[in-house]
Design an enzyme around this catalytic site. Sequence first.
Site, PDB file in Angstrom:
ATOM      1  N   TYR A  85     -22.270 -18.555   8.308  1.00 36.29           N
ATOM      2  CA  TYR A  85     -21.922 -17.152   8.035  1.00 36.29           C
ATOM      3  C   TYR A  85     -21.005 -16.613   9.128  1.00 36.29           C
ATOM      4  O   TYR A  85     -20.064 -15.878   8.858  1.00 36.29           O
ATOM      5  CB  TYR A  85     -23.186 -16.290   7.948  1.00 36.29           C
ATOM      6  N   PHE A 137       6.356  -3.218  -3.212  1.00 38.90           N
ATOM      7  CA  PHE A 137       5.618  -4.234  -3.958  1.00 38.90           C
ATOM      8  C   PHE A 137       4.390  -3.542  -4.551  1.00 38.90           C
ATOM      9  O   PHE A 137       3.822  -2.640  -3.939  1.00 38.90           O
ATOM     10  CB  PHE A 137       5.218  -5.434  -3.101  1.00 38.90           C
ATOM     11  N   THR A 138       3.992  -3.995  -5.735  1.00 36.28           N
ATOM     12  CA  THR A 138       2.978  -3.280  -6.522  1.00 36.28           C
ATOM     13  C   THR A 138       1.710  -2.956  -5.719  1.00 36.28           C
ATOM     14  O   THR A 138       1.361  -1.786  -5.541  1.00 36.28           O
ATOM     15  CB  THR A 138       2.610  -4.114  -7.759  1.00 36.28           C
ATOM     16  N   ASP A 228       5.309  -7.948   5.612  1.00 33.21           N
ATOM     17  CA  ASP A 228       4.631  -8.635   4.517  1.00 33.21           C
ATOM     18  C   ASP A 228       5.108 -10.082   4.610  1.00 33.21           C
ATOM     19  O   ASP A 228       6.214 -10.420   4.207  1.00 33.21           O
ATOM     20  CB  ASP A 228       5.000  -8.007   3.170  1.00 33.21           C
ATOM     21  N   LYS A 271       0.657 -17.861  -1.587  1.00 32.64           N
ATOM     22  CA  LYS A 271       2.076 -18.137  -1.840  1.00 32.64           C
ATOM     23  C   LYS A 271       2.552 -19.211  -0.850  1.00 32.64           C
ATOM     24  O   LYS A 271       2.231 -20.374  -1.030  1.00 32.64           O
ATOM     25  CB  LYS A 271       2.902 -16.849  -1.738  1.00 32.64           C
ATOM     26  N   ARG A 395       8.880  -7.821 -14.643  1.00 35.16           N
ATOM     27  CA  ARG A 395       9.077  -7.100 -13.386  1.00 35.16           C
ATOM     28  C   ARG A 395      10.119  -6.018 -13.651  1.00 35.16           C
ATOM     29  O   ARG A 395      11.287  -6.164 -13.309  1.00 35.16           O
ATOM     30  CB  ARG A 395       9.534  -8.049 -12.262  1.00 35.16           C
ATOM     31  N   PHE A 462       0.673  -3.089 -15.340  1.00 32.96           N
ATOM     32  CA  PHE A 462       1.258  -4.308 -15.891  1.00 32.96           C
ATOM     33  C   PHE A 462       0.226  -5.409 -16.106  1.00 32.96           C
ATOM     34  O   PHE A 462       0.404  -6.279 -16.959  1.00 32.96           O
ATOM     35  CB  PHE A 462       2.399  -4.827 -14.997  1.00 32.96           C
TER      36      PHE A 462
HETATM   37  C1  LIG Z   1       1.241 -11.479  -4.053  1.00 31.05           C
HETATM   38  C2  LIG Z   1       1.829 -10.516  -3.103  1.00 31.05           C
HETATM   39  C3  LIG Z   1       1.028  -9.574  -2.424  1.00 31.05           C
HETATM   40  C4  LIG Z   1      -0.446  -9.376  -2.740  1.00 31.05           C
HETATM   41  O1  LIG Z   1      -1.185 -10.483  -2.441  1.00 31.05           O
HETATM   42  P1  LIG Z   1      -2.458 -10.949  -3.319  1.00 31.05           P
HETATM   43  O2  LIG Z   1      -2.873 -12.210  -2.638  1.00 31.05           O
HETATM   44  O3  LIG Z   1      -1.980 -11.157  -4.711  1.00 31.05           O
HETATM   45  O4  LIG Z   1      -3.482  -9.892  -3.225  1.00 31.05           O
HETATM   46  C5  LIG Z   1       1.648  -8.751  -1.505  1.00 31.05           C
HETATM   47  N1  LIG Z   1       2.966  -8.827  -1.268  1.00 31.05           N
HETATM   48  C6  LIG Z   1       3.760  -9.703  -1.908  1.00 31.05           C
HETATM   49  C7  LIG Z   1       5.214  -9.743  -1.601  1.00 31.05           C
HETATM   50  C8  LIG Z   1       3.221 -10.565  -2.848  1.00 31.05           C
HETATM   51  O5  LIG Z   1       4.021 -11.415  -3.505  1.00 31.05           O
END
Ligand SMILES: *Cc1c(COP(=O)(O)O)cnc(C)c1O
Length: 470
Positions: A85, A137-138, A228, A271, A395, A462
């Site tokens: 943990y 970004f969303t 980011d 990613k 998008r 979306f």
């Molecule tokens: C995917 C993404 C996020 C959010 O990350 P999650 O792992 O999906 O929560 C933030 N910024 C960018 C540019 C992304 O592509």
Amino acid sequence: MTHPNPKTMGQQFGRRSWAEPWKIKMVEPLRVITRAERERALQDAGYNTFLLKSDDVYIDLLTDSGTNAMSDRQWAGMMLGDEAYAGSRNFYHLEDAMRKYYGYKHLVPTHQGRGAEHILSKVAIKDGQYVGGNMYFTTTRLHQELAGGTFVDVIIDEAHDPANLHPFKGNVDLNKVQKLIDEVGAQNIAYISLAATVNMAGGQPVSMANARALRELCSQHGIRVFLDATRAVENAFFIQEREADYQNKSLAEILHEFCSYTDGATMSAKKDSLANIGGWLALNDDVLFEEASNMVVVYEGLHTYGGMAGRDMEALAIGIVESVQDDHMRARIGQVRYLGELLTDWEIPIVRPVGGHAIFLDARAFYPHIPQDDFPAQTLAAELYLDSGIRSMERGIVSAGRNAKTGDHNRPKLELTRLTIPRRVYTQAHMDVVAESVKAVYDQRAKTRGLKMVFEPKYLRFFQARFERL
Ligand SMILES: *Cc1c(COP(=O)(O)O)cnc(C)c1O
């Protein structure tokens, strides 16, 4: 079928063809359903590719998020999971990898990127403050807004033009940042949110010179910069390729320098880092870190796992090391470009230059007869699925949501359908099939009509909105 342009693909190593720096050890069968079955599946999904069942999809280009193939080394690492943990050894491996390659002082693990965005927004934004960013970004913008912030777009104008060939279309327009400072005052700017590469602009990179200049401007005014870092290694590839003085530097060196111009980062490890789940927040400031590592306990999990299993943290730590290998990234972006060149040769409108992780079809140019309020990019995603079972993502106006104050649609200049390439998953032959399907849909474009939205969720619509054919 055309072949990749040897000038752009193989030049550096003096040979014509290139290939992935790995071979395949395990395979997963694919299934193709009939057109009639796809028609039914699409209707059931309300013409939203997010609502399709994966079993009904042939080639899945919805996202590159968590869809990567892990290496044998990463899978071996999964077996070394220390599921304690507190204080799992895998956490310390992850912390070491982050410090070594990204160079920040403190690590706060989170279950994925938005977990990190949530915590950063809560600790760094005061109600009523502004956050400047190189395109929204969303999830990033939503967390900034939920924390009481107002997002202001400070990306260069070129980013909003799908045909503009600027080599660093993700750059911040420093005049726009200066204007924001003049208008609201530096003390009312929570931070600048710098994304690399810029997903919503088409995976477009930020130059090192721009990051450095942004740092200087913000330091003069005591404003923080948070990165980011989701696709920062892909960004480093473009700096190596396009910016003077970086051709002979490794991706790892470039990444480290790039991050050094920022005060911390949020990371979706699903990613760049070749993992299936995971994320982190990194901070240099001791006080902010104290707050964040307290907050992570409330929302994610203890500060040494943050919602990840030990084995996930191990796979992620190994994935970071693999992600910064130059030959890995050359093959990764090379595959995206291969698809882009096929489509360009057929004069299909896409965002150019081709970015890091996806091909973005320009739905406005694809369907000039469909008004934006009839959702051309959503329509294109639906048509592609119907044609071949290939899953893509909207998008455009659907992703852009509504204006928090007026309630009207946000109407972005870019109305795009994204074909996102997972890392190390599909072959060149799959890319040929994708290109052929896009061509088939393009050839029928004049007959295609738009959609109307019949169900709209309040947040990040979306993902779950439903549509009907007009
Ligand atoms: C995917 C993404 C996020 C959010 O990350 P999650 O792992 O999906 O929560 C933030 N910024 C960018 C540019 C992304 O592509």
